[in-house]
Enzyme design. Structure first.
Site, PDB file in Angstrom:
ATOM      1  N   LYS A  54       0.879  -1.247   0.088  1.00  0.00           N
ATOM      2  CA  LYS A  54      -0.025   0.050   0.131  1.00  0.00           C
ATOM      3  C   LYS A  54       0.730   1.270   0.021  1.00  0.00           C
ATOM      4  O   LYS A  54       0.656   2.179  -0.774  1.00  0.00           O
ATOM      5  CB  LYS A  54      -1.020   0.121   1.241  1.00  0.00           C
ATOM      6  CG  LYS A  54      -2.050  -0.845   1.035  1.00  0.00           C
ATOM      7  CD  LYS A  54      -2.964  -0.794   2.280  1.00  0.00           C
ATOM      8  CE  LYS A  54      -2.938  -1.940   3.324  1.00  0.00           C
ATOM      9  NZ  LYS A  54      -4.020  -2.389   3.832  1.00  0.00           N
ATOM     10  N   GLN A  98      -4.466  -1.033  10.207  1.00  0.00           N
ATOM     11  CA  GLN A  98      -4.326  -2.423   9.589  1.00  0.00           C
ATOM     12  C   GLN A  98      -4.816  -3.646  10.473  1.00  0.00           C
ATOM     13  O   GLN A  98      -4.653  -3.429  11.711  1.00  0.00           O
ATOM     14  CB  GLN A  98      -2.866  -2.768   9.195  1.00  0.00           C
ATOM     15  CG  GLN A  98      -2.795  -3.983   8.521  1.00  0.00           C
ATOM     16  CD  GLN A  98      -3.094  -4.108   7.196  1.00  0.00           C
ATOM     17  OE1 GLN A  98      -3.403  -3.294   6.469  1.00  0.00           O
ATOM     18  NE2 GLN A  98      -3.650  -5.296   6.920  1.00  0.00           N
ATOM     19  N   ASP A 121     -10.896   3.136   4.893  1.00  0.00           N
ATOM     20  CA  ASP A 121     -11.284   1.784   4.862  1.00  0.00           C
ATOM     21  C   ASP A 121     -12.924   1.817   4.933  1.00  0.00           C
ATOM     22  O   ASP A 121     -13.576   0.687   4.734  1.00  0.00           O
ATOM     23  CB  ASP A 121     -10.920   0.993   6.169  1.00  0.00           C
ATOM     24  CG  ASP A 121      -9.566   0.238   5.652  1.00  0.00           C
ATOM     25  OD1 ASP A 121      -9.496  -0.503   4.587  1.00  0.00           O
ATOM     26  OD2 ASP A 121      -8.616   0.144   6.537  1.00  0.00           O
TER      27      ASP A 121
HETATM   28  N1  GUN Z   1      -6.575  -6.558   6.737  1.00  0.00           N
HETATM   29  C1  GUN Z   1      -7.200  -7.298   5.716  1.00  0.00           C
HETATM   30  N2  GUN Z   1      -8.038  -6.639   5.161  1.00  0.00           N
HETATM   31  C2  GUN Z   1      -7.933  -5.284   5.477  1.00  0.00           C
HETATM   32  C3  GUN Z   1      -8.529  -4.361   4.902  1.00  0.00           C
HETATM   33  O1  GUN Z   1      -9.325  -4.275   4.013  1.00  0.00           O
HETATM   34  N3  GUN Z   1      -8.337  -3.046   5.696  1.00  0.00           N
HETATM   35  C4  GUN Z   1      -7.657  -3.102   6.754  1.00  0.00           C
HETATM   36  N4  GUN Z   1      -7.592  -2.155   7.471  1.00  0.00           N
HETATM   37  N5  GUN Z   1      -6.961  -4.348   7.425  1.00  0.00           N
HETATM   38  C5  GUN Z   1      -7.241  -5.432   6.750  1.00  0.00           C
END
Ligand code: GUN
Length: 293
Positions: A54, A98, A121
């Site tokens: 990311k 995360q 998110d």
């Molecule tokens: N961990 C696995 N998928 C995601 C996601 O879409 N967002 C976040 N913040 N953590 C994750």
């Protein structure tokens, strides 16, 4: 029959190129550089891989990436204090916490503390409620990716029988809301669903978000259906490990009309939507129109 392979990697590259153009114009015309902060607590190996991918994508798009590595033993109070500082920081337009979080942290309390305007998110209660009510807001990235991939095959999803297998707050539930907004006829299946294979066989659109390697078999799929596989599971193979989805790809691609591969399907598109949501959050914070991408 052999299914069309939906190339999420190529679609994500195109999306990222459009986002980078919009970011360049935003910084030239308005002196605004979108910034994403990622909070990663502990050292879950899969999370480290996602966060690195990311951050690289954010920098490649011309945005600012501010990553914070937090110790696995961080307290809830310290994490909340950090979120409150980031909520107040004008250079931070988007905050991504995360998952999974360490056991001592209450993820719901953390997401409730994030400023909904910076909630890249779409996990805050306000944005989840807005999505359920059909109001504008920030929408979770993986569900956005799933719908875009399905719409690369079908320009309209109206009236189609869509099955979402999985009812998580981060994928299954928001995905069902987005599909409803596309006028699909939506079913959500989960671990208590009776006769999952028969339920799958009725679906024109099958979204697998279970987190179990190759659980959905080829003979569960309606001939010609579109299959979008959200799973990323690491399994042993050839002395090393390899990634597989929630769908048994080789079998399924004999029956489906179109299918996403793992890797190279939903994953790269999800990252592209993290960038797009960051850009949207930055535009809205500055009172500028949202990019039409
Ligand atoms: N961990 C696995 N998928 C995601 C996601 O879409 N967002 C976040 N913040 N953590 C994750």
């Amino acid at each position: 029959m052999s299914a069309k392979i939906i190339d999420g990697k190529a679609m994500a590259q195109q999306l990222r190129a459009s986002i980078a153009k919009a970011v360049a114009s935003l910084s030239q015309r308005h002196g605004l550089v979108p910034g994403l902060t990622v909070l990663l607590a502990g050292n879950n190996p899969a999370s480290e891989v996602y966060v690195a991918a990311k951050s690289k994508a954010v920098s490649d798009a011309g945005m600012r990436a501010f990553d914070h590595r937090l110790p696995a033993e961080i307290t809830q109070a310290d994490m909340l204090a950090m979120i409150s500082r980031l909520n107040a920081d004008k250079n931070v337009h988007a905050i991504l916490v995360q998952l999974p979080l360490p056991a001592q942290i209450d993820a719901n309390a953390i997401f409730a503390a994030v400023d909904p305007a910076k909630d890249v998110d779409g996990f805050t209660p306000l944005n989840a409620g807005r999505l359920a009510m059909g109001m504008r807001g920030l929408v979770p990235c993986t569900p956005l990716a799933c719908v875009r991939l399905a719409k690369s095959v079908h320009s309209s999803l109206a009236g189609m029988a869509a099955l979402v297998v999985g009812r998580s707050n981060i994928v299954g539930k928001p995905l069902a809301q987005l599909l409803l907004a596309e006028n699909a006829t939506v079913t959500i299946a989960h671990s208590k669903t009776k006769d999952l294979p028969a339920t799958c066989r009725r679906a024109d659109l099958l979204f697998a978000a279970i987190g179990r390697a190759e659980m959905i078999r080829g003979d569960w799929i309606k001939p010609g259906a579109t299959v979008i596989d959200v799973g990323i599971n690491r399994v042993p193979g050839n002395g090393k490990t390899r990634l597989v989805g929630d769908v048994a790809f080789a079998e399924a691609s004999e029956i489906a009309g179109a299918i996403t591969p793992v890797p190279g399907g939903v994953g790269p598109m999800t990252i592209a939507y993290v960038l797009l949501n960051t850009l949207r959050a930055a535009c809205v914070s500055a009172g500028l129109p949202e990019p039409q991408i």
